[in-house]
Design a protein around this motif. Structure first.
Motif, PDB file in Angstrom:
ATOM      1  N   THR A 275       1.064  -0.962  -0.054  1.00  0.00           N
ATOM      2  CA  THR A 275       0.210   0.266   0.354  1.00  0.00           C
ATOM      3  C   THR A 275       1.087   1.287   0.121  1.00  0.00           C
ATOM      4  O   THR A 275      -0.044   1.990   0.065  1.00  0.00           O
ATOM      5  N   GLY A 276       2.373   1.030   0.140  1.00  0.00           N
ATOM      6  CA  GLY A 276       3.272   2.242  -0.575  1.00  0.00           C
ATOM      7  C   GLY A 276       3.250   3.168   0.860  1.00  0.00           C
ATOM      8  O   GLY A 276       3.323   3.715   1.048  1.00  0.00           O
ATOM      9  N   ARG A 277       3.309   2.164   2.316  1.00  0.00           N
ATOM     10  CA  ARG A 277       3.432   3.596   3.703  1.00  0.00           C
ATOM     11  C   ARG A 277       4.325   3.134   4.680  1.00  0.00           C
ATOM     12  O   ARG A 277       5.284   2.108   3.689  1.00  0.00           O
ATOM     13  N   ARG A 278       4.401   3.949   5.595  1.00  0.00           N
ATOM     14  CA  ARG A 278       6.119   4.398   5.796  1.00  0.00           C
ATOM     15  C   ARG A 278       6.470   2.884   6.158  1.00  0.00           C
ATOM     16  O   ARG A 278       8.367   2.905   6.907  1.00  0.00           O
ATOM     17  N   GLY A 279       5.503   1.950   7.144  1.00  0.00           N
ATOM     18  CA  GLY A 279       6.245   0.660   7.486  1.00  0.00           C
ATOM     19  C   GLY A 279       6.193   0.120   6.790  1.00  0.00           C
ATOM     20  O   GLY A 279       6.078  -1.154   7.197  1.00  0.00           O
ATOM     21  N   GLY A 280       6.236  -0.342   5.759  1.00  0.00           N
ATOM     22  CA  GLY A 280       6.535  -1.338   4.534  1.00  0.00           C
ATOM     23  C   GLY A 280       8.097  -1.118   4.851  1.00  0.00           C
ATOM     24  O   GLY A 280       8.665  -1.579   5.512  1.00  0.00           O
ATOM     25  N   ILE A 281       8.193  -2.017   3.798  1.00  0.00           N
ATOM     26  CA  ILE A 281       9.872  -3.168   4.021  1.00  0.00           C
ATOM     27  C   ILE A 281      10.432  -2.747   2.990  1.00  0.00           C
ATOM     28  O   ILE A 281      12.017  -2.529   3.723  1.00  0.00           O
ATOM     29  N   ALA A 282      10.558  -1.851   2.207  1.00  0.00           N
ATOM     30  CA  ALA A 282      11.407  -0.828   1.332  1.00  0.00           C
ATOM     31  C   ALA A 282      11.142   0.271   2.254  1.00  0.00           C
ATOM     32  O   ALA A 282      10.862   1.436   1.627  1.00  0.00           O
ATOM     33  N   LYS A 283      10.286   1.265   3.119  1.00  0.00           N
ATOM     34  CA  LYS A 283       9.845   2.423   3.694  1.00  0.00           C
ATOM     35  C   LYS A 283       8.898   2.478   2.601  1.00  0.00           C
ATOM     36  O   LYS A 283       8.859   3.749   2.063  1.00  0.00           O
ATOM     37  N   GLY A 284       7.707   2.117   1.642  1.00  0.00           N
ATOM     38  CA  GLY A 284       7.179   1.823   1.128  1.00  0.00           C
ATOM     39  C   GLY A 284       7.467   2.592  -0.461  1.00  0.00           C
ATOM     40  O   GLY A 284       6.368   2.688  -1.069  1.00  0.00           O
ATOM     41  N   LYS A 285       8.379   2.581  -0.609  1.00  0.00           N
ATOM     42  CA  LYS A 285       8.987   2.905  -1.627  1.00  0.00           C
ATOM     43  C   LYS A 285       9.337   1.486  -2.924  1.00  0.00           C
ATOM     44  O   LYS A 285       9.410   1.977  -4.202  1.00  0.00           O
ATOM     45  N   GLY A 286       8.542   0.774  -2.901  1.00  0.00           N
ATOM     46  CA  GLY A 286       9.593  -0.296  -3.708  1.00  0.00           C
ATOM     47  C   GLY A 286       8.574  -1.121  -4.166  1.00  0.00           C
ATOM     48  O   GLY A 286       8.064  -1.369  -5.547  1.00  0.00           O
ATOM     49  N   GLY A 287       7.242  -0.627  -3.408  1.00  0.00           N
ATOM     50  CA  GLY A 287       5.974  -1.438  -4.185  1.00  0.00           C
ATOM     51  C   GLY A 287       5.649  -3.213  -4.025  1.00  0.00           C
ATOM     52  O   GLY A 287       7.192  -3.793  -3.401  1.00  0.00           O
ATOM     53  N   SER A 288       4.967  -3.951  -4.688  1.00  0.00           N
ATOM     54  CA  SER A 288       4.427  -5.406  -4.911  1.00  0.00           C
ATOM     55  C   SER A 288       6.167  -5.645  -5.552  1.00  0.00           C
ATOM     56  O   SER A 288       6.079  -7.252  -5.260  1.00  0.00           O
ATOM     57  N   MET A 289       6.963  -4.929  -6.461  1.00  0.00           N
ATOM     58  CA  MET A 289       7.894  -5.491  -7.158  1.00  0.00           C
ATOM     59  C   MET A 289       9.280  -5.250  -6.411  1.00  0.00           C
ATOM     60  O   MET A 289       9.905  -6.903  -6.707  1.00  0.00           O
ATOM     61  N   HIS A 290       9.735  -4.681  -5.466  1.00  0.00           N
ATOM     62  CA  HIS A 290      10.628  -5.015  -4.936  1.00  0.00           C
ATOM     63  C   HIS A 290      10.583  -4.527  -3.823  1.00  0.00           C
ATOM     64  O   HIS A 290      10.573  -3.688  -2.954  1.00  0.00           O
ATOM     65  N   MET A 291      11.092  -5.363  -2.796  1.00  0.00           N
ATOM     66  CA  MET A 291      11.244  -5.874  -1.088  1.00  0.00           C
ATOM     67  C   MET A 291      11.957  -6.427  -1.637  1.00  0.00           C
ATOM     68  O   MET A 291      12.824  -7.989  -1.586  1.00  0.00           O
ATOM     69  N   TYR A 292      13.014  -6.505  -0.215  1.00  0.00           N
ATOM     70  CA  TYR A 292      14.049  -7.170   0.104  1.00  0.00           C
ATOM     71  C   TYR A 292      14.447  -6.898   1.885  1.00  0.00           C
ATOM     72  O   TYR A 292      13.573  -7.037   2.587  1.00  0.00           O
ATOM     73  N   CYS A 293      15.003  -8.453   1.737  1.00  0.00           N
ATOM     74  CA  CYS A 293      15.694  -8.691   3.261  1.00  0.00           C
ATOM     75  C   CYS A 293      17.371  -8.710   3.356  1.00  0.00           C
ATOM     76  O   CYS A 293      18.026  -8.870   2.368  1.00  0.00           O
ATOM     77  N   LYS A 294      17.293  -9.020   4.520  1.00  0.00           N
ATOM     78  CA  LYS A 294      18.990  -9.513   4.292  1.00  0.00           C
ATOM     79  C   LYS A 294      19.556 -11.133   4.114  1.00  0.00           C
ATOM     80  O   LYS A 294      18.240 -11.753   3.844  1.00  0.00           O
ATOM     81  N   THR A 295      20.480 -10.741   3.246  1.00  0.00           N
ATOM     82  CA  THR A 295      20.586 -12.965   1.843  1.00  0.00           C
ATOM     83  C   THR A 295      19.504 -12.536   0.946  1.00  0.00           C
ATOM     84  O   THR A 295      19.383 -13.460   0.594  1.00  0.00           O
ATOM     85  N   PHE A 296      18.513 -11.409   0.862  1.00  0.00           N
ATOM     86  CA  PHE A 296      17.228 -11.252  -0.068  1.00  0.00           C
ATOM     87  C   PHE A 296      17.445 -10.265  -0.668  1.00  0.00           C
ATOM     88  O   PHE A 296      17.254  -9.165  -0.594  1.00  0.00           O
ATOM     89  N   TYR A 297      17.688 -10.032  -2.684  1.00  0.00           N
ATOM     90  CA  TYR A 297      17.947  -9.803  -3.166  1.00  0.00           C
ATOM     91  C   TYR A 297      16.752  -9.064  -3.632  1.00  0.00           C
ATOM     92  O   TYR A 297      16.986  -8.400  -5.356  1.00  0.00           O
ATOM     93  N   GLY A 298      15.312  -9.249  -3.247  1.00  0.00           N
ATOM     94  CA  GLY A 298      14.004  -9.071  -4.659  1.00  0.00           C
ATOM     95  C   GLY A 298      13.482 -10.023  -5.238  1.00  0.00           C
ATOM     96  O   GLY A 298      14.349 -11.178  -5.465  1.00  0.00           O
ATOM     97  N   GLY A 299      12.649  -9.550  -6.023  1.00  0.00           N
ATOM     98  CA  GLY A 299      12.562  -8.273  -6.237  1.00  0.00           C
ATOM     99  C   GLY A 299      12.933  -7.694  -7.588  1.00  0.00           C
ATOM    100  O   GLY A 299      13.203  -6.426  -6.517  1.00  0.00           O
ATOM    101  N   ASN A 300      13.007  -8.284  -8.211  1.00  0.00           N
ATOM    102  CA  ASN A 300      13.426  -7.905  -9.852  1.00  0.00           C
ATOM    103  C   ASN A 300      12.211  -7.767 -11.024  1.00  0.00           C
ATOM    104  O   ASN A 300      11.913  -8.760 -11.221  1.00  0.00           O
TER     105      ASN A 300
END
Length: 393
Positions: free
Chosen positions: A142-167
């Motif tokens: 939903t593009g919110r501040r608490g998102g895993i990419a701070k609301g800037k990545g959306g559905s396709m661009h999510m990341y964690c440690k040792t996880f490189y997305g989302g391309n």
């Protein structure tokens, strides 16, 4: 002996009456259940391999409950995303993973969180299995501040440690994944990279270039083709001269796996991970799976396949139903226990959706941040730190 006693232990039942109907309630304890069971799974097709993964595998009760819960979270999360998209709370691209849960859960069951994973844009489930929370994922959608990419990545661009997305570029993650595997080799840390792509991306030239380099340098990379049969909307038979994707590596060993059975995926991944860690170089896995939704939320998914086909897969090969049947038929859980997990999962998803629709959007001042890893850039595409940003929405 304990397991045998547990499996034949009597189940106490209490009958209650409500509105004239009999309700059967089970009074069962942990000792009533089988703690581990052996299952016969489908044999993998092999390429350039003399032996393949085991076909007789052991599942413990704890593993089964964990796999079941994780797959249910992924399924419910995607169904909620579908609902929020139709309510216009989620905008832009949104690719759902329901139907393919056994791929992600089976893969994660046989690698470590310290290993690395990269995928394309059908990414929500892997973000969860790699350590993201449901709240963070839903808020990112939903593009919110608490998102895993701070609301800037959306559905396709999510990341964690040792996880490189989302391309978002078709097949572009494959050479990146080989680069991660090269880093593992260079550092000598006995880690590997799982590099996922779809049947549509499998025809990309950059993938074959990557095969060549990975084989030359014996990189610890598991190439995984998630073959859900339709790419963006074209059947594999119409798009590929050869649909034996597990043989596409040519000089790289391959496996074709039932991607709807979490135990098949788990055992194949274990075999592939052992292959990589032993210094033999890359290996290719084709997971035969199926997506219930269309390619993305803009695709109804019915112009190139029938409702009857989708229903047949759901009724005969659903990964969650298959695991549930395994556990119930081997007395590893009760219907009531699994229903209890379903209730917990639904509540977790509803709480996350509530957060995702009430959390604030990121402020405009954040727009130019998190582009460079260490500090805000001086100028990004003509916008500098002193430019007054204004929303036009």
């Amino acid at each position: 002996v304990g397991e045998m006693l547990a499996s034949i232990a009597s189940v106490f039942r209490v009958t209650a009456w409500k509105n004239g109907a009999a309700l059967i309630m089970s009074a069962r304890t942990f000792t009533d259940f089988t703690t581990r069971a052996t299952f016969e799974i489908k044999k993998c097709d092999l390429f350039l391999l003399d032996e393949g993964p085991a076909t007789q595998v052991v599942l413990t009760r704890d593993e089964g409950l964990q796999y079941y819960r994780t797959m249910q979270v992924m399924r419910r999360m995607e169904l909620k995303a579908d609902q929020l998209y139709k309510q216009k709370m989620i905008r832009g691209f949104c690719h759902l993973y329901d139907g393919q849960e056994a791929c992600a859960v089976g893969l994660e069951a046989s690698i470590n969180l310290s290993d690395h994973l990269i995928t394309a844009y059908r990414v929500h489930g892997y973000t969860y299995t790699r350590g993201g929370t449901v709240k963070e994922i839903m808020a990112e959608l939903t593009g919110r501040r608490g998102g895993i990419a701070k609301g800037k990545g959306g559905s396709m661009h999510m990341y964690c440690k040792t996880f490189y997305g989302g391309n978002g570029i078709i097949g572009a993650q494959v050479p990146l994944g080989a680069g991660v595997a090269l880093a593992c080799n260079y550092l000598g840390n006995n880690e590997l990279c799982v590099c996922l792509y779809g049947d549509g991306a499998a025809n990309q030239g950059q993938i074959f270039e990557t095969y060549n380099m990975a084989a030359l340098w014996k990189l610890p990379v598991i190439f995984v083709c998630e073959n859900n049969r339709y790419a963006m909307g074209t059947s594999v038979e119409r798009a590929a001269a050869s649909t034996d994707y597990y043989k596409r590596g040519e000089f790289i060993p391959g496996l074709r796996v039932d991607g709807m059975d979490v135990l098949c995926v788990r055992e194949a991944t274990r075999f592939a991970a052992d292959h990589c860690r032993s210094g033999k170089g890359p290996i290719l896995m084709e997971l035969q799976t199926y997506r219930y939704h269309g390619h993305s939320m803009s695709d109804p998914g019915l112009s190139y396949r029938t409702r009857e086909e989708i229903w047949e897969v759901r009724s005969k090969s659903d990964p969650i139903a298959m695991l549930k049947d395994h556990m119930l038929s081997h007395n590893m859980a009760s219907v009531e226990e699994l229903k209890g997990i379903d209730v917990e999962v639904r509540k977790e998803i509803e709480d996350a959706a509530q957060f995702a629709t009430t959390d604030p959007e990121p402020p405009l001042e954040e727009l130019c941040n998190h582009i460079f890893y260490n500090e805000p850039p001086f100028e990004v595409r003509g916008t500098n730190l002193w430019t007054k940003l204004k929303s036009l929405s």
